[in-house]
Write a protein that holds these residues in place. Sequence first.
Motif, PDB file in Angstrom:
ATOM      1  N   PRO A  88      18.959  41.786  -1.004  1.00  0.00           N
ATOM      2  CA  PRO A  88      19.783  41.024  -1.958  1.00  0.00           C
ATOM      3  C   PRO A  88      20.103  41.818  -3.214  1.00  0.00           C
ATOM      4  N   TYR A  89      19.174  42.665  -3.638  1.00  0.00           N
ATOM      5  CA  TYR A  89      19.374  43.436  -4.870  1.00  0.00           C
ATOM      6  C   TYR A  89      19.966  44.816  -4.605  1.00  0.00           C
ATOM      7  N   VAL A  90      19.894  45.279  -3.360  1.00  0.00           N
ATOM      8  CA  VAL A  90      20.589  46.519  -3.018  1.00  0.00           C
ATOM      9  C   VAL A  90      22.092  46.341  -3.211  1.00  0.00           C
ATOM     10  N   VAL A  91      22.618  45.176  -2.815  1.00  0.00           N
ATOM     11  CA  VAL A  91      24.069  44.954  -2.908  1.00  0.00           C
ATOM     12  C   VAL A  91      24.504  44.486  -4.291  1.00  0.00           C
ATOM     13  N   SER A  92      23.592  43.908  -5.061  1.00  0.00           N
ATOM     14  CA  SER A  92      24.011  43.277  -6.327  1.00  0.00           C
ATOM     15  C   SER A  92      23.511  44.001  -7.568  1.00  0.00           C
ATOM     16  N   SER A  93      22.737  45.068  -7.420  1.00  0.00           N
ATOM     17  CA  SER A  93      22.183  45.768  -8.571  1.00  0.00           C
ATOM     18  C   SER A  93      23.124  46.846  -9.087  1.00  0.00           C
ATOM     19  N   LYS A  94      22.885  47.256 -10.309  1.00  0.00           N
ATOM     20  CA  LYS A  94      23.557  48.423 -10.874  1.00  0.00           C
ATOM     21  C   LYS A  94      22.778  49.657 -10.420  1.00  0.00           C
ATOM     22  N   ILE A  95      23.427  50.556  -9.707  1.00  0.00           N
ATOM     23  CA  ILE A  95      22.733  51.751  -9.230  1.00  0.00           C
ATOM     24  C   ILE A  95      22.658  52.764 -10.368  1.00  0.00           C
ATOM     25  N   VAL A  96      21.458  52.925 -10.909  1.00  0.00           N
ATOM     26  CA  VAL A  96      21.249  53.846 -12.021  1.00  0.00           C
ATOM     27  C   VAL A  96      21.273  55.284 -11.534  1.00  0.00           C
ATOM     28  N   LYS A  97      20.647  55.529 -10.397  1.00  0.00           N
ATOM     29  CA  LYS A  97      20.641  56.858  -9.794  1.00  0.00           C
ATOM     30  C   LYS A  97      20.944  56.704  -8.310  1.00  0.00           C
ATOM     31  N   SER A  98      21.999  57.348  -7.855  1.00  0.00           N
ATOM     32  CA  SER A  98      22.389  57.253  -6.448  1.00  0.00           C
ATOM     33  C   SER A  98      22.105  58.584  -5.754  1.00  0.00           C
ATOM     34  N   VAL A  99      21.247  58.541  -4.737  1.00  0.00           N
ATOM     35  CA  VAL A  99      20.879  59.746  -3.991  1.00  0.00           C
ATOM     36  C   VAL A  99      21.182  59.501  -2.514  1.00  0.00           C
ATOM     37  N   SER A 100      22.157  60.209  -1.987  1.00  0.00           N
ATOM     38  CA  SER A 100      22.522  60.048  -0.570  1.00  0.00           C
ATOM     39  C   SER A 100      21.624  60.931   0.302  1.00  0.00           C
ATOM     40  N   ARG A 101      20.940  60.310   1.232  1.00  0.00           N
ATOM     41  CA  ARG A 101      20.078  61.039   2.163  1.00  0.00           C
ATOM     42  C   ARG A 101      20.324  60.537   3.580  1.00  0.00           C
ATOM     43  N   LYS A 102      19.974  61.357   4.552  1.00  0.00           N
ATOM     44  CA  LYS A 102      20.212  60.989   5.954  1.00  0.00           C
ATOM     45  C   LYS A 102      18.934  60.837   6.762  1.00  0.00           C
ATOM     46  N   THR A 103      17.829  61.348   6.272  1.00  0.00           N
ATOM     47  CA  THR A 103      16.591  61.308   7.062  1.00  0.00           C
ATOM     48  C   THR A 103      15.415  60.825   6.232  1.00  0.00           C
TER      49      THR A 103
ATOM     50  N   TYR B  72      15.755  54.136  -0.467  1.00  0.00           N
ATOM     51  CA  TYR B  72      14.431  54.541  -0.946  1.00  0.00           C
ATOM     52  C   TYR B  72      14.520  55.636  -2.017  1.00  0.00           C
ATOM     53  N   SER B  73      15.560  56.460  -1.948  1.00  0.00           N
ATOM     54  CA  SER B  73      15.692  57.584  -2.875  1.00  0.00           C
ATOM     55  C   SER B  73      16.463  57.228  -4.143  1.00  0.00           C
ATOM     56  N   SER B  74      17.141  56.097  -4.137  1.00  0.00           N
ATOM     57  CA  SER B  74      17.962  55.707  -5.292  1.00  0.00           C
ATOM     58  C   SER B  74      17.200  54.776  -6.234  1.00  0.00           C
ATOM     59  N   THR B  75      17.812  54.549  -7.393  1.00  0.00           N
ATOM     60  CA  THR B  75      17.206  53.665  -8.401  1.00  0.00           C
ATOM     61  C   THR B  75      18.163  52.519  -8.695  1.00  0.00           C
ATOM     62  N   PHE B  76      17.666  51.292  -8.603  1.00  0.00           N
ATOM     63  CA  PHE B  76      18.490  50.095  -8.772  1.00  0.00           C
ATOM     64  C   PHE B  76      18.003  49.283  -9.979  1.00  0.00           C
ATOM     65  N   ARG B  77      18.929  48.961 -10.884  1.00  0.00           N
ATOM     66  CA  ARG B  77      18.615  48.044 -11.982  1.00  0.00           C
ATOM     67  C   ARG B  77      19.111  46.658 -11.584  1.00  0.00           C
ATOM     68  N   MET B  78      18.196  45.728 -11.411  1.00  0.00           N
ATOM     69  CA  MET B  78      18.522  44.420 -10.831  1.00  0.00           C
ATOM     70  C   MET B  78      19.419  43.589 -11.745  1.00  0.00           C
ATOM     71  N   ILE B  79      20.308  42.858 -11.102  1.00  0.00           N
ATOM     72  CA  ILE B  79      21.182  41.906 -11.783  1.00  0.00           C
ATOM     73  C   ILE B  79      20.938  40.541 -11.162  1.00  0.00           C
ATOM     74  N   ASP B  80      20.586  39.578 -11.971  1.00  0.00           N
ATOM     75  CA  ASP B  80      20.325  38.236 -11.444  1.00  0.00           C
ATOM     76  C   ASP B  80      20.765  37.190 -12.452  1.00  0.00           C
ATOM     77  N   TYR B  81      21.770  36.436 -12.066  1.00  0.00           N
ATOM     78  CA  TYR B  81      22.333  35.405 -12.944  1.00  0.00           C
ATOM     79  C   TYR B  81      21.381  34.225 -13.116  1.00  0.00           C
ATOM     80  N   ASN B  82      20.628  33.919 -12.074  1.00  0.00           N
ATOM     81  CA  ASN B  82      19.779  32.726 -12.093  1.00  0.00           C
ATOM     82  C   ASN B  82      18.363  32.993 -12.588  1.00  0.00           C
ATOM     83  N   ASP B  83      17.935  34.230 -12.581  1.00  0.00           N
ATOM     84  CA  ASP B  83      16.579  34.565 -13.042  1.00  0.00           C
ATOM     85  C   ASP B  83      16.676  35.703 -14.059  1.00  0.00           C
ATOM     86  N   ARG B  84      16.787  35.331 -15.325  1.00  0.00           N
ATOM     87  CA  ARG B  84      16.960  36.338 -16.362  1.00  0.00           C
ATOM     88  C   ARG B  84      15.673  37.136 -16.615  1.00  0.00           C
TER      89      ARG B  84
END
Length: 505
Positions: A413-428, A468-480
């Motif tokens: 739920p937070y992977v799709v709705s968070s602000k990606i602070v650091k995006s690291v593309s990996r394949k393995t 797993y390699s990226s950093t997500f800052r959560m965004i939640d309208y209902n739970d501040r």
Amino acid sequence: MEKEIIHYICERPEFIHVDEWIPNEEDKILNWMKDEFVVPVSSFLNQEQNLQLDCFSLKVKKSYKSTKAKDHFCQYLNYFEKFYDKDKELISIYSRIKCMIDGYKDKYTPELLKQDINNYLLSYSMKWKVRRMNNDNYIPLEKKYKNSKKPGLEYNDIHCKLMLELSLFQIMMIPILTHYAYVNKVLDITNFLLEFYDLILYMKNVTINLPNKFYETVKSSTEHSTINNPIWDKQDIRGLNPTTFAIEHSNSIILQLMPKYIYSSAAVALNFNSIKQNIDHQVIGNEYEFVFVKLDNIKKDEDSNSEFDKFESYTAKQDESLYIELNHIARESMKMIEFKYGPFDQAEIEFYKRELFDDTDCINNFQKHIVFNLFYQIFGDTESIKAINKDDYIKLVIAAKRIFHSYKMVIMPYVVSSKIVKSVSRKTINKKEEKKIDDSEIFELLMKKYNNNPKVKEHILSIIATIYSSTFRMIDYNDRNINGKIMPLFMEFISKEVCDYAMLT
């Protein structure tokens, strides 16, 4: 408060006009960096330099964070500090209010901010200093704007001098207001700024109603335009008429133009030119018929964003019939999604837009890919979904989050709705974790669903590794309480939920 304008004779042996002044390095007390206005608050408080304390965010208002606007703000305020505010009263005001905004986020209400602006920024001493600078730098009009039939449309030196004086107060207020709006996630930035600008537009010593004067000016121009351009009669479908246009663009003058007034250029002429351009771009030059138009030619708002909010320019550039077809499919598909996963509260949509796009209009491709995969079946193809706008994308994000929550997921739920602070593309991922996935029951079912296609496995591992390699800052309208916090990541949860997600698509 004095009834007449104080004439101040500057004690400097040689007067330097603000637009001609070239500051030395030591004169650059106020600066900017990226989307921040920098005030030496930490130095004023006798602390080591702390940029977090010194920086006022300008991110919430695009037109205020342009390089030209920031240079203008610094030029005028540094000039004010050097020649008129020798006791650094403005710096002390910035320091006090900045500490209140950052330190008492939940308790420092807009009403309290208004009180502080009235008590400190609009104090007698500050008004006196601003008046001195304004009187010294004001250049009398060469051209008089007279109108014997409509006195409300006349502009003389009294009007123009007041416009420039209030412009200087606006410049002083902007770092405070934009930072407050950024910290407190103000959704309706336009009305927020207008509400605070009223503090200066309707000060006790201001006897001229500038908002009404701007309104009458815009209205007169639109009425003149309607005579020669019958297309005004066809604007009802857009909810546009001379009155609504006048209201919108008189506010635009206050928000967009006033803070950018300069003494060496006629402010009235700037207003008139802006009104003419807006009429040309938004009415006369904006085709009424339903035809394909390029994104950069359609109606722009006050911050130069298109009607489609510049959502990655997805709008198809094929032939018109294909564009219309894709757009129709997108509209109908969004209705189905709203029916199935809605309703979507507009306040929540605005909240996610503010949080997700606080400093950029770009949509993260990794998140977009995950979101779109969930809804391709409803759209029926992979192209029509590209015709959606930014509000639609936020609706898809909220719908995806609701879907994931319904399956008791905690990461996706937070992977799709968070602000990606650091995006690291990996394949393995490492072999140990990969073996765990291979041995899991859900992965076995997934491979059966896709006939043991090795590319599916590669894709699943790539999603897991990237999350797993990226950093997500959560965004939640209902739970501040969790809103704004970094999401903790656990490989075991990620692996299972990504496989569950793949089973849904």
